[in-house]
Design a protein around this motif. Structure first.
Motif, PDB file in Angstrom:
ATOM      1  N   GLY A  23       0.817  -1.210   0.000  1.00 41.81           N
ATOM      2  CA  GLY A  23       0.000   0.000   0.000  1.00 41.81           C
ATOM      3  C   GLY A  23       0.848   1.255   0.000  1.00 41.81           C
ATOM      4  N   SER A  24       1.926   1.237   0.771  1.00 40.85           N
ATOM      5  CA  SER A  24       2.835   2.386   0.799  1.00 40.85           C
ATOM      6  C   SER A  24       3.432   2.636  -0.582  1.00 40.85           C
ATOM      7  N   LEU A  25       3.881   1.579  -1.245  1.00 43.29           N
ATOM      8  CA  LEU A  25       4.473   1.727  -2.583  1.00 43.29           C
ATOM      9  C   LEU A  25       3.445   2.247  -3.582  1.00 43.29           C
ATOM     10  N   GLY A 173      -1.920   0.307   4.277  1.00 44.28           N
ATOM     11  CA  GLY A 173      -0.595   0.858   3.999  1.00 44.28           C
ATOM     12  C   GLY A 173      -0.684   2.259   3.431  1.00 44.28           C
ATOM     13  N   ILE A 174      -1.646   2.467   2.529  1.00 52.31           N
ATOM     14  CA  ILE A 174      -1.873   3.813   1.990  1.00 52.31           C
ATOM     15  C   ILE A 174      -2.285   4.755   3.112  1.00 52.31           C
ATOM     16  N   ALA A 175      -3.229   4.293   3.946  1.00 51.90           N
ATOM     17  CA  ALA A 175      -3.766   5.127   5.013  1.00 51.90           C
ATOM     18  C   ALA A 175      -2.702   5.553   6.013  1.00 51.90           C
ATOM     19  N   VAL A 176      -1.748   4.668   6.267  1.00 48.52           N
ATOM     20  CA  VAL A 176      -0.704   4.986   7.246  1.00 48.52           C
ATOM     21  C   VAL A 176       0.401   5.824   6.609  1.00 48.52           C
ATOM     22  N   ALA A 177       0.773   5.505   5.369  1.00 47.07           N
ATOM     23  CA  ALA A 177       1.862   6.233   4.717  1.00 47.07           C
ATOM     24  C   ALA A 177       1.523   7.697   4.504  1.00 47.07           C
ATOM     25  N   VAL A 178       0.256   7.980   4.173  1.00 46.76           N
ATOM     26  CA  VAL A 178      -0.130   9.368   3.883  1.00 46.76           C
ATOM     27  C   VAL A 178       0.080  10.293   5.085  1.00 46.76           C
TER      28      VAL A 178
END
Length: 272
Positions: A23-25, A173-178
């Motif tokens: 998700g981060s990537l 992963g998106i939610a945390v990376a942002v």
């Protein structure tokens, strides 16, 4: 054989937890969120979890309890364990602030400069990043134990469950990376903190296994299966399906849900 099952269960739990890095990537290397893909994927994950919870895991909880306590008491204990699992994960959700909650869906577009400027006016960025990493670790801890125990008990259903949890962790992963990127301005740090926060799943599995190992019994397995079923159903209804709706159209999430149930049903039939 038992040692192999334990290693297999840990490997699957590790795979599921570290998919937060995917998700981060996605957040760092794509310009727009593929909302249709995430909508179908989250619906699929919910379908797998709901189907396996009611068709396989909860009946296994009933079976284990009945073996120990008889028909009437065994069924009561299984039902109580199921709702205890729901209550447990609901309490965790309740005490995580809504914005820092990693189950609040975000999009890659949130990286746009205007979004950063808006967030900067409303929140303390460092607190936001710290809370985001802490929140996903708290959420993933019981999920890791649930994945591990399911894999340890029945390797035949373990892989679909691990894949479902992994899909569920991608938007996390998106939610945390942002927010971590907002807090630090450092994409590499945001990726690694998000990636490592997923490690709470295998840590949860390890700690839970070491604590529970001396007390393994039919009654304990029954309780764990009931709690696992409750956790998975709550995650599906409270997070995955609403997230699928938020990312895409209603029908895409339902198509994914039905597909997940069908794949889970087929996989169980093949192992009969």
């Amino acid at each position: 054989m038992e040692e192999y099952n334990v290693l297999f269960a840990f490997a699957l739990t590790m795979f599921a937890g570290l998919s937060t890095g995917i998700g981060s990537l996605m957040a760092f290397f794509t310009k727009r969120t593929n909302t249709r893909f995430l909508s179908v994927s989250l619906g699929f994950s919910a379908g797998v979890m709901i189907y396996v919870s009611f068709v396989e895991i909860l009946p296994e909880s009933i079976h284990q309890f009945v073996e120990s306590f008889g028909d009437k008491a065994g069924n009561w204990y299984a039902v109580l364990s199921f709702f205890a699992g729901i209550l447990f994960i609901a309490i965790i959700d309740k005490f995580v602030p809504s914005y820092e909650n990693p189950h609040e869906m975000r999009k890659v577009e949130d990286f746009q400069p205007q979004s950063v400027a808006i967030i900067q006016k409303e929140k303390n960025l460092m607190r936001m990043g710290t809370m985001a990493a802490l929140a996903i670790a708290i959420h993933n801890f019981p999920e890791g134990l649930a994945t591990f125990m399911a894999a340890l008990a029945d390797p035949g259903i373990a892989i679909p469950i691990a894949v479902a949890i992994a899909i569920h962790n991608i938007p996390e992963g998106i939610a945390v990376a942002v927010p971590i990127f907002f807090a630090t301005g450092n994409r590499k740090k945001a990726f690694w903190l998000s990636f490592l926060s997923g490690m709470s799943e295998p840590v949860g599995a390890f700690v839970g296994y070491m604590i529970l190992r001396p007390f393994m019994s039919e009654g304990l397995f029954g309780a764990m299966f009931g709690v696992i079923a409750g956790i998975m159903v709550f995650i599906s209804l409270d997070e995955l399906l609403p997230g699928a709706e938020e990312y895409g159209e209603h029908h895409y999430s339902i198509y994914g849900l039905v597909a997940g149930m069908a794949v889970m049903a087929l996989s169980l039939l093949l192992f009969i």
